[in-house]
Each structure stands twice: as C-alpha cells, then as structure tokens.
Design a protein around this motif. Structure first.
Motif, PDB file in Angstrom:
ATOM      1  N   ILE A   1      14.708  -1.193  10.062  1.00 11.76           N
ATOM      2  CA  ILE A   1      15.320  -2.032   9.022  1.00 11.76           C
ATOM      3  C   ILE A   1      16.188  -3.128   9.658  1.00 11.76           C
ATOM      4  O   ILE A   1      16.182  -4.282   9.221  1.00 11.76           O
ATOM      5  CB  ILE A   1      16.138  -1.149   8.045  1.00 11.76           C
ATOM      6  CG1 ILE A   1      15.177  -0.252   7.250  1.00 11.76           C
ATOM      7  CG2 ILE A   1      16.974  -2.002   7.093  1.00 11.76           C
ATOM      8  CD1 ILE A   1      15.837   0.875   6.476  1.00 11.76           C
ATOM      9  N   ALA A   2      16.898  -2.758  10.719  1.00 17.52           N
ATOM     10  CA  ALA A   2      17.712  -3.777  11.402  1.00 17.52           C
ATOM     11  C   ALA A   2      16.807  -4.884  11.963  1.00 17.52           C
ATOM     12  O   ALA A   2      17.161  -6.061  11.945  1.00 17.52           O
ATOM     13  CB  ALA A   2      18.521  -3.122  12.511  1.00 17.52           C
ATOM     14  N   GLU A   3      15.611  -4.515  12.437  1.00 22.82           N
ATOM     15  CA  GLU A   3      14.672  -5.508  12.976  1.00 22.82           C
ATOM     16  C   GLU A   3      14.182  -6.457  11.878  1.00 22.82           C
ATOM     17  O   GLU A   3      13.935  -7.629  12.128  1.00 22.82           O
ATOM     18  CB  GLU A   3      13.462  -4.815  13.613  1.00 22.82           C
ATOM     19  CG  GLU A   3      13.749  -4.226  14.979  1.00 22.82           C
ATOM     20  CD  GLU A   3      13.951  -5.288  16.060  1.00 22.82           C
ATOM     21  OE1 GLU A   3      13.637  -6.480  15.833  1.00 22.82           O
ATOM     22  OE2 GLU A   3      14.429  -4.929  17.138  1.00 22.82           O
ATOM     23  N   VAL A   4      14.022  -5.917  10.669  1.00 25.45           N
ATOM     24  CA  VAL A   4      13.580  -6.766   9.551  1.00 25.45           C
ATOM     25  C   VAL A   4      14.565  -7.911   9.376  1.00 25.45           C
ATOM     26  O   VAL A   4      14.190  -9.088   9.298  1.00 25.45           O
ATOM     27  CB  VAL A   4      13.491  -5.937   8.230  1.00 25.45           C
ATOM     28  CG1 VAL A   4      13.243  -6.850   7.030  1.00 25.45           C
ATOM     29  CG2 VAL A   4      12.410  -4.864   8.324  1.00 25.45           C
TER      30      VAL A   4
ATOM     31  N   THR B   1      11.181   0.296   1.091  1.00 27.55           N
ATOM     32  CA  THR B   1      10.418  -0.847   0.567  1.00 27.55           C
ATOM     33  C   THR B   1      10.708  -2.077   1.416  1.00 27.55           C
ATOM     34  O   THR B   1      11.782  -2.183   2.029  1.00 27.55           O
ATOM     35  CB  THR B   1      10.827  -1.164  -0.879  1.00 27.55           C
ATOM     36  OG1 THR B   1      12.216  -1.524  -0.895  1.00 27.55           O
ATOM     37  CG2 THR B   1      10.592   0.008  -1.810  1.00 27.55           C
ATOM     38  N   LEU B   2       9.774  -2.990   1.393  1.00 26.32           N
ATOM     39  CA  LEU B   2       9.932  -4.244   2.119  1.00 26.32           C
ATOM     40  C   LEU B   2       9.471  -5.369   1.196  1.00 26.32           C
ATOM     41  O   LEU B   2       8.399  -5.277   0.592  1.00 26.32           O
ATOM     42  CB  LEU B   2       9.052  -4.167   3.367  1.00 26.32           C
ATOM     43  CG  LEU B   2       9.154  -5.247   4.416  1.00 26.32           C
ATOM     44  CD1 LEU B   2      10.575  -5.345   4.960  1.00 26.32           C
ATOM     45  CD2 LEU B   2       8.193  -4.912   5.563  1.00 26.32           C
ATOM     46  N   ASP B   3      10.308  -6.399   1.061  1.00 30.33           N
ATOM     47  CA  ASP B   3       9.978  -7.543   0.212  1.00 30.33           C
ATOM     48  C   ASP B   3      10.093  -8.780   1.095  1.00 30.33           C
ATOM     49  O   ASP B   3      11.181  -9.087   1.594  1.00 30.33           O
ATOM     50  CB  ASP B   3      10.981  -7.574  -0.958  1.00 30.33           C
ATOM     51  CG  ASP B   3      10.767  -8.729  -1.919  1.00 30.33           C
ATOM     52  OD1 ASP B   3      10.615  -9.872  -1.455  1.00 30.33           O
ATOM     53  OD2 ASP B   3      10.788  -8.491  -3.136  1.00 30.33           O
ATOM     54  N   LEU B   4       8.977  -9.455   1.338  1.00 31.80           N
ATOM     55  CA  LEU B   4       8.956 -10.632   2.213  1.00 31.80           C
ATOM     56  C   LEU B   4       8.604 -11.870   1.389  1.00 31.80           C
ATOM     57  O   LEU B   4       7.695 -11.811   0.562  1.00 31.80           O
ATOM     58  CB  LEU B   4       7.893 -10.478   3.310  1.00 31.80           C
ATOM     59  CG  LEU B   4       7.892  -9.184   4.124  1.00 31.80           C
ATOM     60  CD1 LEU B   4       6.700  -9.176   5.095  1.00 31.80           C
ATOM     61  CD2 LEU B   4       9.194  -9.050   4.895  1.00 31.80           C
ATOM     62  N   ARG B   5       9.279 -12.984   1.634  1.00 36.22           N
ATOM     63  CA  ARG B   5       8.970 -14.219   0.897  1.00 36.22           C
ATOM     64  C   ARG B   5       9.073 -15.421   1.824  1.00 36.22           C
ATOM     65  O   ARG B   5       9.924 -15.459   2.710  1.00 36.22           O
ATOM     66  CB  ARG B   5       9.955 -14.441  -0.252  1.00 36.22           C
ATOM     67  CG  ARG B   5      10.270 -13.165  -0.996  1.00 36.22           C
ATOM     68  CD  ARG B   5      10.141 -13.294  -2.446  1.00 36.22           C
ATOM     69  NE  ARG B   5      10.606 -12.050  -3.074  1.00 36.22           N
ATOM     70  CZ  ARG B   5      10.893 -11.938  -4.350  1.00 36.22           C
ATOM     71  NH1 ARG B   5      10.761 -12.996  -5.126  1.00 36.22           N
ATOM     72  NH2 ARG B   5      11.296 -10.795  -4.855  1.00 36.22           N
ATOM     73  N   SER B   6       8.227 -16.387   1.561  1.00 38.00           N
ATOM     74  CA  SER B   6       8.263 -17.621   2.341  1.00 38.00           C
ATOM     75  C   SER B   6       7.572 -18.732   1.554  1.00 38.00           C
ATOM     76  O   SER B   6       6.638 -18.465   0.810  1.00 38.00           O
ATOM     77  CB  SER B   6       7.520 -17.412   3.668  1.00 38.00           C
ATOM     78  OG  SER B   6       7.307 -18.651   4.300  1.00 38.00           O
ATOM     79  N   PRO B   7       8.020 -19.985   1.766  1.00 38.39           N
ATOM     80  CA  PRO B   7       7.291 -21.099   1.146  1.00 38.39           C
ATOM     81  C   PRO B   7       5.896 -21.220   1.762  1.00 38.39           C
ATOM     82  O   PRO B   7       5.009 -21.841   1.177  1.00 38.39           O
ATOM     83  CB  PRO B   7       8.131 -22.333   1.488  1.00 38.39           C
ATOM     84  CG  PRO B   7       9.419 -21.825   2.032  1.00 38.39           C
ATOM     85  CD  PRO B   7       9.200 -20.422   2.513  1.00 38.39           C
ATOM     86  N   ASN B   8       5.714 -20.642   2.954  1.00 38.05           N
ATOM     87  CA  ASN B   8       4.475 -20.830   3.707  1.00 38.05           C
ATOM     88  C   ASN B   8       3.787 -19.468   3.920  1.00 38.05           C
ATOM     89  O   ASN B   8       4.283 -18.621   4.663  1.00 38.05           O
ATOM     90  CB  ASN B   8       4.862 -21.481   5.046  1.00 38.05           C
ATOM     91  CG  ASN B   8       3.674 -21.717   5.938  1.00 38.05           C
ATOM     92  OD1 ASN B   8       2.635 -21.057   5.828  1.00 38.05           O
ATOM     93  ND2 ASN B   8       3.825 -22.666   6.839  1.00 38.05           N
ATOM     94  N   TYR B   9       2.649 -19.288   3.285  1.00 34.48           N
ATOM     95  CA  TYR B   9       1.977 -17.979   3.300  1.00 34.48           C
ATOM     96  C   TYR B   9       1.503 -17.589   4.703  1.00 34.48           C
ATOM     97  O   TYR B   9       1.549 -16.417   5.080  1.00 34.48           O
ATOM     98  CB  TYR B   9       0.798 -17.999   2.329  1.00 34.48           C
ATOM     99  CG  TYR B   9       0.123 -16.652   2.176  1.00 34.48           C
ATOM    100  CD1 TYR B   9       0.786 -15.590   1.579  1.00 34.48           C
ATOM    101  CD2 TYR B   9      -1.172 -16.446   2.631  1.00 34.48           C
ATOM    102  CE1 TYR B   9       0.192 -14.346   1.442  1.00 34.48           C
ATOM    103  CE2 TYR B   9      -1.784 -15.207   2.496  1.00 34.48           C
ATOM    104  CZ  TYR B   9      -1.094 -14.169   1.901  1.00 34.48           C
ATOM    105  OH  TYR B   9      -1.694 -12.942   1.773  1.00 34.48           O
ATOM    106  N   GLU B  10       1.052 -18.592   5.502  1.00 36.93           N
ATOM    107  CA  GLU B  10       0.597 -18.288   6.870  1.00 36.93           C
ATOM    108  C   GLU B  10       1.760 -17.733   7.686  1.00 36.93           C
ATOM    109  O   GLU B  10       1.620 -16.778   8.447  1.00 36.93           O
ATOM    110  CB  GLU B  10       0.043 -19.541   7.574  1.00 36.93           C
ATOM    111  CG  GLU B  10      -1.393 -19.888   7.180  1.00 36.93           C
ATOM    112  CD  GLU B  10      -1.496 -20.375   5.751  1.00 36.93           C
ATOM    113  OE1 GLU B  10      -0.617 -21.169   5.341  1.00 36.93           O
ATOM    114  OE2 GLU B  10      -2.423 -19.936   5.038  1.00 36.93           O
ATOM    115  N   ARG B  11       2.908 -18.354   7.488  1.00 34.25           N
ATOM    116  CA  ARG B  11       4.100 -17.914   8.209  1.00 34.25           C
ATOM    117  C   ARG B  11       4.494 -16.491   7.798  1.00 34.25           C
ATOM    118  O   ARG B  11       4.877 -15.663   8.616  1.00 34.25           O
ATOM    119  CB  ARG B  11       5.251 -18.868   7.866  1.00 34.25           C
ATOM    120  CG  ARG B  11       6.151 -19.043   9.032  1.00 34.25           C
ATOM    121  CD  ARG B  11       7.196 -20.086   8.783  1.00 34.25           C
ATOM    122  NE  ARG B  11       8.176 -19.921   9.822  1.00 34.25           N
ATOM    123  CZ  ARG B  11       8.141 -20.588  10.973  1.00 34.25           C
ATOM    124  NH1 ARG B  11       7.183 -21.467  11.189  1.00 34.25           N
ATOM    125  NH2 ARG B  11       9.054 -20.368  11.882  1.00 34.25           N
TER     126      ARG B  11
END
Ligand code: GLV
Ligand code: MN
Ligand code: MN
Length: 411
Positions: free
Chosen positions: A245-248, A283-293
């Motif tokens: 989790i710290a790495e996230v 759980t993990l929730d990831l978001r970015s304006p850039n899907y490839e990233r």
C-alpha cells in the motif's frame, strides 16, 4: 415558477433525501439497500408530481418519462445517481436527478420533439460490490453479467440483492435503451473540486472524464500465534500488504501527470490482536487523464507487488474489477451546453473530471454532456459537501436554456 423558488424546492428535496439512510448517524445509501428502496419511493413521488410516468427497472434504477410530441421519436436522458458513499454528502448524485425532475416539471408533456427520460441510477459509487456504474451500465447495455456473482461484505451476491429488491436478472437486457432510440444524455453534478470556486463561477462544462481502474488485491500468508511464532519465520499478510500500500502512494506521487491511486478499504483476516494475519484483501482505485499511462502504472505496480510478496513468502492475486478509458464529452452537446451557459450570463469554464460519472457508462449508447456546479471548498465524499442555493438556481437557468436550444435543434 420563478427560478429562486425552483432552486429552493431542489434544496429542500436534497435535505429530505439526505434523511433516507442505512445509517442513523450519517448518509449512506448503497445498491439495493432498504434505504435505496425508500429513496426511490420518495423521488418517484416527486417525479409523479412533475408529470412523469415512473417505474423501477430490473437493476433498481428509478426511471420517469415525459413523452414528447412524436410517438416514434427518440429519447433524451437526463439524470445521475441516487446511491452514495459511506458517510456521504447530500449533493453527489441527487442534485443531478433533482435538476432533471425540475426540468420535467417545467416542460409540458408533448412539448419536446423527443421523449425526456429522467433516471435516478441505482449504483454509481460501487460501494457494495466495489464495481461502479451498475445501474447506468444496464441502461447502456454494457453490463457484464458475470458481475452478478460478486459478493458483498456479508456474502450476499449481486444477483440475490437485485432479486430481493424486486428485479429479474433474466430481463436486464430489456432495460437497455436501444441505440437507435437514444438521442443523448445530459448530467448535472457537483464539481467535487475547487476550480469553479477559485474562479468564482457557478457552473462549468466538462470536456473529458478521466480513465479509471478498480482492482481487488488478495494477499495470502500464514496465520499463527502472535506470542509463540518467531519473527524470522512469519508470513504475515498484513505486514506485506502494508508495504504494498505504501508503494501505491509512492509510485503515484512520482507520477507528474495527474495519476491518482487510492487504497480505500482493507480487510484483515482473521482479524484478532493475538493472531498473525493470514489474509488481507484491499481495494485499489487508479485514475488518470491518460489511459495508456494508467495501464503502465498498473503493470509496474503488479511487478512491485510480486517482488514484495516473493521476498516475504506470501502470494497475492490481482483481480481486475473494472477498467475504462477516458470518456470525451460529445462536441455538439457540449457546444449547446456552452452556449446555454453563456446565454444564462456566465463565463464558460472548461473542466476535466477526475471523478467518475454515470455519463461514462451511458457514453456507450451515444453522445453525453456533463455540467459541473460549484461546491464549497471543493469538498465531496464527505458530510461537509455543500452547494449554495444560488448556484442551484444558476444551474437551473442553464438547464432551461439547454433544453430550449436542444428542442429547437432537434425539430
Ligand atoms: C464517484 O464518485 C467516483 O468517482 O468514484
Ligand atoms: Mn461520488
Ligand atoms: Mn457522483
């Protein structure tokens, strides 16, 4: 009715709806809960009063139709969600549903060249099953049936929850709006961020909604006695999960392109102070304006997780729950919305949405537009969430012009 009175009515409805909760100390309405049923009942009463013909579909979505002047005409949808997060604010979701009902109340049946369907979606937040857009993905015809076997924290499957609510999972496809019937979708939503307040503007127009991935991680170690097991031979799932989790957080902090990553829920088993944790789910929730990233970030994280678990004699699984690319709002509808904002007397402020919205799922059917409404201190997913009644009035003013323009263009 004057706009001030309409804004006051929406504000009062927001307050009434906030009293409908699974919890007596804070607002919480999750998918197919008793509170969700009571909320549907309350909002359906307001839909009736606005002249809508209502029903609850098989995925617990509350739907109301104002027929247009052409029985063969297409359907334009305005709505948002009625579910909430845990210890939620009052405006996230309900404001968009109530503004849609307010429009229906203003417009006469048979006055529009299309049917107006107002929808209070049953699940956008994804609290109960960790998977979001459950309601809107059924309406959009992109619901993944395999999700019906997902279980909530009490072991109740999604299928069981839907059936208990009165839905028939074999009929979900009937609740989809056929693509050739769909004209477009408009959602009004609180901004959930600080930009409009900083710029002193009541409303903004969204250009794109960021990509998102939701994952469930299961870490497996070996449980044991907390007093007798020497430190060097332990396989403590929680100590490993803590490093993961710290790495996230660290990996997201190193990203300078607006990548955000959140671990919002951790379950430790067996969960006793004198037992070494044998299993941890988070759980993990990831978001970015850039899907490839986002995809690159996700792969890198999996490598890091493998390294940590191997070194500690643990194993882990990465279960992808949901992923979606960035969603662009439709040029034409966004143009109409921008003109409506301008004509209502406000500057046109373009925004990107870091939050997810039902518009993401509905974009599978066709064009979508999204308007943001200023909120206090940019706070959301928190009981301090607040929208001033004057800003609700500003949003109503824009919605009036938006629908007048839309109906002229669709003649
Ligand atoms: C919904 O509010 C989300 O962005 O998770
Ligand atoms: Mn939300
Ligand atoms: Mn929302």
């Amino acid at each position: 009715m004057p706009i001030d009175n309409r804004a006051a009515r929406v504000r009062d409805q927001i307050e009434m709806l906030a009293s409908v909760s699974e919890h007596h100390q804070y607002v919480q309405r999750t998918f197919c809960s008793l509170a969700a049923k009571l909320a549907n009942d309350m909002v359906s009463g307001w839909m009736h009063a606005a002249g809508l013909k209502t029903r609850v579909d098989n995925m617990a979505n509350l739907r109301g139709v104002l027929p247009g002047n052409n029985p063969q005409g297409r359907v334009f949808v305005m709505g948002s969600h009625l579910d909430t997060v845990i210890d939620a604010g009052k405006y996230d979701g309900p404001l968009g549903v109530l503004l849609a009902i307010d429009q229906a109340a203003r417009l006469e049946a048979g006055s529009l060249p299309f049917d107006l369907e107002v929808i209070g979606f049953s699940d956008e937040e994804g609290v109960r099953y960790h998977s979001s857009y459950l309601g809107s993905s059924v309406v959009a015809g992109c619901f993944d049936q395999e999700q019906l076997s997902l279980k909530d924290a009490k072991g109740v499957s999604m299928q069981q929850a839907v059936e208990k609510f009165g839905g028939d999972v074999t009929k979900l496809s009937k609740d989809q709006i056929p693509k050739d019937k769909f004209l477009g979708y408009f959602e009004a939503h609180i901004e959930q961020g600080p930009v409009l307040e900083e710029k002193n503007i009541p409303v903004g127009v969204v250009q794109t909604i960021n990509s998102q991935e939701r994952v469930e991680i299961k870490v497996q170690g070996v449980p044991g006695h907390a007093g007798t097991t020497p430190m060097m031979i332990r396989k403590d799932a929680l100590a490993g999960a803590a490093l993961m989790i710290a790495e996230v957080e660290q990996l997201a902090q190193k990203d300078h392109e607006n990548m955000v990553a959140t671990v919002g829920k951790v379950d430790v088993f067996p969960g006793a102070s004198n037992v070494i944790p044998g299993n941890v789910n988070f759980t993990l929730d990831l978001r970015s304006p850039n899907y490839e990233r986002l995809s690159t970030f996700s792969k890198k994280l999996q490598q890091i997780f493998s390294g940590i678990t191997q070194k500690r004699g643990l194993t882990y699984s990465w279960n992808l729950i949901k992923t979606n690319k960035s969603t662009p709002c439709d040029d034409q509808l966004t143009q109409i919305l921008s003109e409506a904002i301008s004509q209502a007397g406000y500057p046109v402020q373009a925004l990107t949405s870091g939050a997810g919205h039902d518009a993401v799922a509905i974009s599978n059917l066709g064009p979508v537009a999204l308007m943001f409404i200023r909120c206090k201190n940019g706070i959301s997913h928190h009981p301090d969430e607040f929208v001033a009644t004057e800003d609700i009035g500003a949003a109503i003013k824009v919605c009036d012009v938006f629908f007048d323009k839309l109906s002229q263009q669709m003649q």
